[in-house]
Structure formats: structure tokens, C-alpha cells
Design a protein around this motif. Structure first.
Motif, PDB file in Angstrom:
ATOM      1  N   SER A 116      76.995   7.999  65.620  1.00  0.00           N
ATOM      2  CA  SER A 116      77.344   9.216  66.349  1.00  0.00           C
ATOM      3  C   SER A 116      77.320  10.392  65.387  1.00  0.00           C
ATOM      4  CB  SER A 116      78.730   9.094  66.996  1.00  0.00           C
ATOM      5  OG  SER A 116      79.731   8.971  66.005  1.00  0.00           O
ATOM      6  N   LYS A 117      76.979  11.547  65.940  1.00  0.00           N
ATOM      7  CA  LYS A 117      76.914  12.737  65.095  1.00  0.00           C
ATOM      8  C   LYS A 117      77.053  13.982  65.961  1.00  0.00           C
ATOM      9  CE  LYS A 117      74.010  15.032  61.619  1.00  0.00           C
ATOM     10  NZ  LYS A 117      72.700  14.977  60.895  1.00  0.00           N
ATOM     11  N   LYS A 118      77.946  14.886  65.562  1.00  0.00           N
ATOM     12  CA  LYS A 118      78.087  16.173  66.244  1.00  0.00           C
ATOM     13  C   LYS A 118      76.940  17.088  65.802  1.00  0.00           C
ATOM     14  CE  LYS A 118      83.159  15.934  66.316  1.00  0.00           C
ATOM     15  NZ  LYS A 118      83.303  14.647  65.604  1.00  0.00           N
ATOM     16  N   ILE A 119      76.333  17.766  66.766  1.00  0.00           N
ATOM     17  CA  ILE A 119      75.250  18.700  66.434  1.00  0.00           C
ATOM     18  C   ILE A 119      75.478  20.006  67.180  1.00  0.00           C
ATOM     19  CG2 ILE A 119      73.553  16.896  65.944  1.00  0.00           C
ATOM     20  CD1 ILE A 119      72.402  17.287  68.704  1.00  0.00           C
ATOM     21  N   ASP A 120      74.760  21.034  66.781  1.00  0.00           N
ATOM     22  CA  ASP A 120      74.807  22.324  67.477  1.00  0.00           C
ATOM     23  C   ASP A 120      76.219  22.891  67.524  1.00  0.00           C
ATOM     24  OD1 ASP A 120      73.635  24.451  68.850  1.00  0.00           O
ATOM     25  OD2 ASP A 120      74.134  23.598  70.803  1.00  0.00           O
TER      26      ASP A 120
END
Length: 386
Positions: A116-120
Motif C-alpha cells: 500500500s502507498k499513499k499518493i497524490d
């Protein structure tokens, strides 16, 4: 013929799963959820009306220990389920762990998330994460939204794992003095096609092999490239009067083949059980806190590639040994579940982001005294074969 294939697929997916006694959510709670979801799609500033959050929080507190399997009404053609449990975990710890922008969800929920990765993240969003873990004023509400990418672990029944992008709307509130955190995840779908994977060692360890082969593991339909059509979850963390935390998750899932949804509410309930189990074991552990989890993440991020390769080789050896372990039974030629889909290149070609989170997850297991591939000697597994 097509109808027959759909029936066979549904039977395989439902076989042996929990089908407990369902209880429907109260109508006012369903309405509050509808309004929260609808507002989140048009204007995140209106998601957390105090009225809807109070309806939701009152219901969660009153249902925390009743043991019900909650059935929620379908949304957008997807079936749903809900689970609510109370924990003696301080809300401050829950907020600190869940609202740390630097900590991927896959770190804390390793048995259901591969990656999982937070983007924007906008500047306003980053500011939200700085302020959101602090205690709010009574009836204060703050919100933000961002995109995140996720890859889930293989489904135990079908062996399918998927990757997709979510729109995440996060709300922090204080309702009449009680701290509240609401996270709405809505998949921007559909997902990629299913890939085949399998658990390695005891299922409860949360270790998996990812074959990178398309399809599913079920006999007769291994060729079937399923997709997730919809995945939507509302996770709620609410402070209790005794400084504990009630966790409630409302989830809707739709997945299948050529537009046919075969996911039932009890499939969703099974995933929620796994999620709650990891929440309790990881965030509930006295050995886990924000500081030592961040130390693990920074350690892996700064680790020389040579050291990462050394650790990753241990994982590969662990997978190979379990591949060669003969399943229980009278047939001496029977292959293990891993051997049926094993491909050496799938180990060699795992990308570095997935390797990094794999190592982080093992360090988290070691932190709670449940290490797996990093300390289990191949010789130990080999002896079990005899």
C-alpha cells in the motif's frame, strides 16, 4: 455452458466459509452511511455532518460487544458485511499509528495487504496528517482526501490477489467529547486481473507466495481471470469512556468473471475477521508503537541493497522449502499448493517496493515475537518432511 461455469465458480468460492447468523443494520444507520458515502463523492467538506456521525457512533458503542454478524444492504450491486469490536487500546495510540502518513497500511495489516502507498498528497492533506492525531475540541471536525494504491494478499479459498487504486476520504472528529476517526476507501475500478498466490506455512503467519501467474488456484477454473469490480470500506475508530477503542468496519465487495459478482456477505466477513485479528495482534501489542514502527521503516529504507538481498534470500529459501514439503495424505506424488504454481522467476523478478514491504512486515512480526522466514531454518522444515 457459461451459466454452469458461474455456478461452479460460486460453489468453490463459498465452500467451507463462515455463514453465521446475520443481523441487519438499523435503518437510520443505513441512511447515515448512505449520506456519508454520497457526500464524500461530491464534496469532502460535507462528509462528516455531526448528525450522521452521532448516529453512527451511538450505534457502534451500543453494538461493540454483542457478537453480531452485521449484514449491510447492497450498494452499487455489491454485497456487504460489518464487524464491530471493542479493544482496550488507547485511542491516542490508534490515531498515532493510523494517521501517520509515513506508515503504509500494509505494515500494520500484513495478512490482508501485500502492498500500500499513499499518493497524490496535497499540501493541505499533509497538514491534515500533522494535526489529525492531536485531540480535537468538542464537536470539531476536520477532513481530507487522497489517492492510494493497494495490493491485497491471496484469497485463501481462490488464491486470487489483485491490485487497484483507492480514493480515500479521512475524517477526524470529536463527538460530544469522544474522539472519532473515519476512513472511507472507494476503489477506482475495476482492479487488475487476478494473479495466483498461496499462503506459505501456517495461514495465521500472514506469509504468502506470489506466483505472478494469471488466474485462480481452484481446480477446473485455474485459467479464469477474475476482477474486483468494486471495493468500498468505511473504517471507524471511536474512543470509549474507559479510554479504549471500538473498531467498526463496513465493507462492500464485488468480484467475479465477465461482470458476474460471486462475492457473498460471509466472504467479506471472513476478510474483516482477518483484518481485526491483525489489528489486535499488532496495534494491540504493547511492543508496538509509532516510534519503533517508524524505526523499522527508516531502517529498511536506508538499508544497503546487499543487506536487502541477504534478507530476501531467506524469504526465497523459506518459500522453496515449503514448496518441497509433502502435504499430508497417502499419495506420495501429491504436490504442495505452492509447488502447483511455483515459478522460480516469480521470486527473482519481485520488484524492490514489494521486497521492501515484505522485509518491513517480517520485522513487525519479529517485534511482536512472531518472526517467520527470517529465523526459521530450512533444516527445521526439512525435518518435518520425514
Amino acid at each position: 455452458m457459461k451459466i454452469f461455469k458461474y455456478i461452479i465458480l460460486s460453489i468453490f468460492l463459498t465452500c467451507g466459509l463462515f455463514a453465521g447468523v446475520n443481523k441487519k443494520l438499523p435503518e437510520n444507520v443505513e441512511t447515515a452511511i448512505d449520506e456519508i458515502i454520497s457526500a464524500g463523492k461530491t464534496n469532502t467538506n460535507t462528509v462528516a455532518s455531526e448528525k450522521n456521525l452521532k448516529i453512527l457512533s451511538d450505534f457502534i458503542i451500543s453494538s461493540a460487544n454483542d457478537g453480531n454478524v452485521w449484514q449491510v444492504k447492497p450498494r452499487r450491486g455489491a454485497n456487504g458485511a460489518a464487524l464491530i469490536k471493542a479493544y482496550k487500546i488507547p485511542i491516542e495510540k490508534v490515531l498515532k499509528m493510523n494517521l501517520a502518513a509515513e506508515i503504509p497500511d500494509a505494515t500494520l495489516f500484513y495478512n490482508v495487504l501485500r502492498y500500500s502507498k499513499k499518493i497524490d498528497l496535497s499540501p493541505e492533506c499533509k497538514k491534515f496528517f500533522v494535526n489529525a492525531s492531536k485531540r480535537l475540541n468538542t464537536n470539531e471536525i476536520i477532513e481530507t482526501s487522497y489517492l492510494s494504491v493497494e495490493g491485497i494478499t491471496p484469497n485463501i479459498q481462490s488464491g486470487a490477489y489483485y491490485s487497484y487504486t483507492n480514493l480515500r476520504t479521512v475524517t477526524r472528529a470529536n463527538i460530544n467529547g469522544a474522539e472519532l476517526f473515519v476512513s472511507i476507501s472507494d476503489m477506482i475500478g475495476p482492479s487488475g486481473f487476478s494473479m495466483r498466490g498461496v499462503s506459505v506455512g501456517p495461514v495465521e503467519d500472514g506469509v504468502f507466495y506470489y506466483s505472478q501467474k494469471p488466474g485462480m488456484n481452484m481446480t477446473g477454473v485455474t485459467w479464469l481471470k477474475s476482477q474486483m469490480y468494486l471495493s468500498s470500506t468505511i473504517a471507524v475508530y471511536l474512543e470509549t469512556p474507559d479510554n479504549g477503542t471500538v473498531v467498526a468496519m463496513f465493507s462492500w465487495q464485488s468480484a467475479g468473471w465477465k461482470g458476474v459478482n460471486v462475492v457473498k456477505n460471509y466472504h467479506i466477513y471472513t476478510v474483516l475477521q482477518d483484518t481485526f485479528q491483525t489489528f489486535s495482534g499488532v496495534i494491540g501489542s504493547e511492543k508496538v508503537n509509532y516510534k519503533n514502527v517508524m524505526n523499522i521503516i527508516e531502517k529498511v529504507n536506508n538499508m544497503p541493497r546487499r543487506e536487502k538481498n541477504r534478507l530476501y534470500k531467506k524469504y526465497c529459501d523459506y518459500v522453496r522449502k515449503w514448496k518441497n514439503k509433502k502435504p499430508n495424505g497417502l499419495n506420495p506424488f501429491r504436490k504442495s499448493a505452492i509447488a502447483k504454481i511455483f515459478n522460480e522467476k516469480s521470486l527473482e523478478n519481485m520488484n524492490w517496493e514489494n521486497r521492501d514491504i515484505l522485509i518491513v512486515q517480517e520485522f513487525i512480526r519479529a517485534l511482536i515475537d512472531k518472526p517467520t522466514w527470517s529465523v526459521t531454518l530450512p533444516m527445521k522444515i526439512a525435518r518435518e518432511n520425514k
